[in-house]
Design a protein around this motif. Sequence first.
Motif, PDB file in Angstrom:
ATOM      1  N   ASP A   3       4.433  31.561 -17.497  1.00  0.00           N
ATOM      2  CA  ASP A   3       5.120  31.214 -19.088  1.00  0.00           C
ATOM      3  C   ASP A   3       5.066  29.535 -17.879  1.00  0.00           C
ATOM      4  O   ASP A   3       5.385  28.438 -18.699  1.00  0.00           O
ATOM      5  CB  ASP A   3       5.237  31.862 -19.842  1.00  0.00           C
ATOM      6  CG  ASP A   3       6.345  31.989 -19.230  1.00  0.00           C
ATOM      7  OD1 ASP A   3       7.588  31.981 -18.029  1.00  0.00           O
ATOM      8  OD2 ASP A   3       7.923  32.290 -20.285  1.00  0.00           O
ATOM      9  N   MET A   4       5.724  29.359 -17.521  1.00  0.00           N
ATOM     10  CA  MET A   4       6.457  28.490 -16.625  1.00  0.00           C
ATOM     11  C   MET A   4       4.779  27.167 -16.013  1.00  0.00           C
ATOM     12  O   MET A   4       4.955  26.524 -16.544  1.00  0.00           O
ATOM     13  CB  MET A   4       7.520  28.490 -16.210  1.00  0.00           C
ATOM     14  CG  MET A   4       8.668  27.404 -14.879  1.00  0.00           C
ATOM     15  SD  MET A   4       9.569  27.815 -13.930  1.00  0.00           S
ATOM     16  CE  MET A   4      10.028  26.376 -13.377  1.00  0.00           C
ATOM     17  N   ARG A   5       4.666  28.383 -14.795  1.00  0.00           N
ATOM     18  CA  ARG A   5       3.720  27.160 -14.783  1.00  0.00           C
ATOM     19  C   ARG A   5       2.149  27.238 -15.961  1.00  0.00           C
ATOM     20  O   ARG A   5       2.004  26.358 -16.066  1.00  0.00           O
ATOM     21  CB  ARG A   5       2.378  28.742 -14.127  1.00  0.00           C
ATOM     22  CG  ARG A   5       1.217  27.905 -13.087  1.00  0.00           C
ATOM     23  CD  ARG A   5       0.793  29.169 -12.729  1.00  0.00           C
ATOM     24  NE  ARG A   5       1.813  30.078 -11.912  1.00  0.00           N
ATOM     25  CZ  ARG A   5       1.720  29.760 -10.116  1.00  0.00           C
ATOM     26  NH1 ARG A   5       0.698  28.448  -9.572  1.00  0.00           N
ATOM     27  NH2 ARG A   5       1.796  30.116  -9.325  1.00  0.00           N
ATOM     28  N   ARG A   6       2.236  27.368 -17.118  1.00  0.00           N
ATOM     29  CA  ARG A   6       1.224  27.630 -18.339  1.00  0.00           C
ATOM     30  C   ARG A   6       1.889  25.946 -18.723  1.00  0.00           C
ATOM     31  O   ARG A   6       1.273  24.963 -18.428  1.00  0.00           O
ATOM     32  CB  ARG A   6       1.219  28.816 -18.994  1.00  0.00           C
ATOM     33  CG  ARG A   6       0.701  27.740 -20.482  1.00  0.00           C
ATOM     34  CD  ARG A   6       0.677  28.700 -21.676  1.00  0.00           C
ATOM     35  NE  ARG A   6       1.783  28.220 -22.271  1.00  0.00           N
ATOM     36  CZ  ARG A   6       2.839  27.302 -23.055  1.00  0.00           C
ATOM     37  NH1 ARG A   6       2.284  26.308 -22.673  1.00  0.00           N
ATOM     38  NH2 ARG A   6       3.541  27.274 -22.755  1.00  0.00           N
ATOM     39  N   TYR A   7       2.995  25.999 -18.528  1.00  0.00           N
ATOM     40  CA  TYR A   7       4.056  24.307 -20.079  1.00  0.00           C
ATOM     41  C   TYR A   7       3.972  23.671 -18.386  1.00  0.00           C
ATOM     42  O   TYR A   7       3.936  21.847 -18.357  1.00  0.00           O
ATOM     43  CB  TYR A   7       5.133  24.629 -20.131  1.00  0.00           C
ATOM     44  CG  TYR A   7       5.946  25.426 -19.969  1.00  0.00           C
ATOM     45  CD1 TYR A   7       7.058  24.256 -18.991  1.00  0.00           C
ATOM     46  CD2 TYR A   7       7.025  26.179 -19.720  1.00  0.00           C
ATOM     47  CE1 TYR A   7       8.487  24.702 -18.199  1.00  0.00           C
ATOM     48  CE2 TYR A   7       8.566  26.866 -19.685  1.00  0.00           C
ATOM     49  CZ  TYR A   7       8.729  25.961 -18.304  1.00  0.00           C
ATOM     50  OH  TYR A   7       9.987  25.711 -18.470  1.00  0.00           O
ATOM     51  N   VAL A   8       4.132  23.698 -17.372  1.00  0.00           N
ATOM     52  CA  VAL A   8       3.818  23.186 -16.372  1.00  0.00           C
ATOM     53  C   VAL A   8       2.538  22.064 -16.209  1.00  0.00           C
ATOM     54  O   VAL A   8       2.358  20.516 -16.310  1.00  0.00           O
ATOM     55  CB  VAL A   8       4.563  23.774 -15.323  1.00  0.00           C
ATOM     56  CG1 VAL A   8       4.242  22.845 -13.867  1.00  0.00           C
ATOM     57  CG2 VAL A   8       6.381  23.746 -15.032  1.00  0.00           C
ATOM     58  N   THR A   9       1.634  22.668 -16.192  1.00  0.00           N
ATOM     59  CA  THR A   9      -0.023  22.182 -15.801  1.00  0.00           C
ATOM     60  C   THR A   9       0.129  21.561 -17.087  1.00  0.00           C
ATOM     61  O   THR A   9      -0.818  21.151 -17.246  1.00  0.00           O
ATOM     62  CB  THR A   9      -0.548  23.384 -14.960  1.00  0.00           C
ATOM     63  OG1 THR A   9      -0.381  24.637 -16.141  1.00  0.00           O
ATOM     64  CG2 THR A   9      -0.053  23.736 -14.186  1.00  0.00           C
ATOM     65  N   ALA A  10      -0.260  22.541 -18.124  1.00  0.00           N
ATOM     66  CA  ALA A  10      -0.537  21.789 -19.757  1.00  0.00           C
ATOM     67  C   ALA A  10       1.020  22.007 -20.753  1.00  0.00           C
ATOM     68  O   ALA A  10       0.519  23.159 -21.395  1.00  0.00           O
ATOM     69  CB  ALA A  10      -1.400  22.836 -19.983  1.00  0.00           C
ATOM     70  N   PRO A  11       2.052  21.178 -20.928  1.00  0.00           N
ATOM     71  CA  PRO A  11       2.306  21.259 -21.687  1.00  0.00           C
ATOM     72  C   PRO A  11       2.012  21.001 -23.435  1.00  0.00           C
ATOM     73  O   PRO A  11       0.839  20.211 -23.278  1.00  0.00           O
ATOM     74  CB  PRO A  11       3.617  19.899 -21.535  1.00  0.00           C
ATOM     75  CG  PRO A  11       3.021  19.459 -20.923  1.00  0.00           C
ATOM     76  CD  PRO A  11       1.434  19.979 -19.700  1.00  0.00           C
ATOM     77  N   ARG A  12       2.909  22.183 -24.240  1.00  0.00           N
ATOM     78  CA  ARG A  12       1.795  21.937 -25.442  1.00  0.00           C
ATOM     79  C   ARG A  12       2.823  21.037 -26.480  1.00  0.00           C
ATOM     80  O   ARG A  12       1.676  20.553 -27.950  1.00  0.00           O
ATOM     81  CB  ARG A  12       2.367  23.286 -26.420  1.00  0.00           C
ATOM     82  CG  ARG A  12       1.187  24.007 -25.434  1.00  0.00           C
ATOM     83  CD  ARG A  12       0.872  25.737 -26.228  1.00  0.00           C
ATOM     84  NE  ARG A  12       2.582  26.591 -25.923  1.00  0.00           N
ATOM     85  CZ  ARG A  12       2.794  27.399 -26.209  1.00  0.00           C
ATOM     86  NH1 ARG A  12       1.239  28.669 -26.835  1.00  0.00           N
ATOM     87  NH2 ARG A  12       3.661  28.073 -25.742  1.00  0.00           N
TER      88      ARG A  12
END
Length: 290
Positions: free
Chosen positions: A222-231
């Motif tokens: 989940d952290m990897r997702r918002y680090v690469t593509a924050p919403r």
Amino acid sequence: MNAQEPNWDTAMGMDRLPTHIIDKSVPELLDLTGRKAVVTGAGGDGLGQATAHRLAGCGADVALVGRTLEKVERRAAEVEKKWGVQAVPIRADLSDWDEVHRAVRESKDALGGLDIMVNNPVMSFAGAFEQHTKAEIDTTVLGSLTMVMYGAHAALEHMVAQGHGRIINISAVGGRVQQKGLTTYCACKAGVIGFTRNLAHEFAPRGINVLGVAPGIMIKPDMRRYVTAPRDDRERAARTSIATSLERYVQLGRVGLPEEVANMVAYLASEAADYMCGQTIDVAGGIWMG
């Protein structure tokens, strides 16, 4: 020997030296075959499941404890299939005293013993301290400190009677350094470090060793997702904060994997760490606050 003199071998503990380890290799010392371990907070994608895998990979049978049965069932099946050990899913609300004690009893019964207890609960809120509500402060204290105490107490019910065991508490490097927006959490993790030291002091003479691990910034899916593509702005702010911390304070300049922290948990659970006591080991990329 003078009758007034003590037995120096006994006084210095030389009669208790583990001389059997001298001719063992390090892999032999790390072997946990036959040991029975309980890991709390093991249903998600973070340190709990990584620790269960590391302990199982060293040969231990493992009970995975978490709030959602479906999650710990899935993780237990993965552990059992990959490592060929017994892996038992146990559902429990780690914020509930009675449920934690029940879960540890069930884990011991299912595994046929209890040698290692890894306390890895987490519930916390970030943000400016003056904006926290009472509920957020209470939840952070409960999830970051009190639940560790619950787990240790539940394990001691069994370990004291048998005269041996190892408890490993998960703290955080934030318990040693200052971090904006994490005042309550960091204070609680400092409490875990102190709790570990004092619990070891109380129970080491009774055969129970207590140690701790303090992770730094771990990357999870989940952290990897918002680090690469924050919403949203909150996730963008979190990304900026992490990047700034890495650049300024983490000597290795990168985030870590849960598995890297779990390596230390497995080491501390093993015979290789038998002369360590009450310490909390940082696994945080060399974080410092200058």
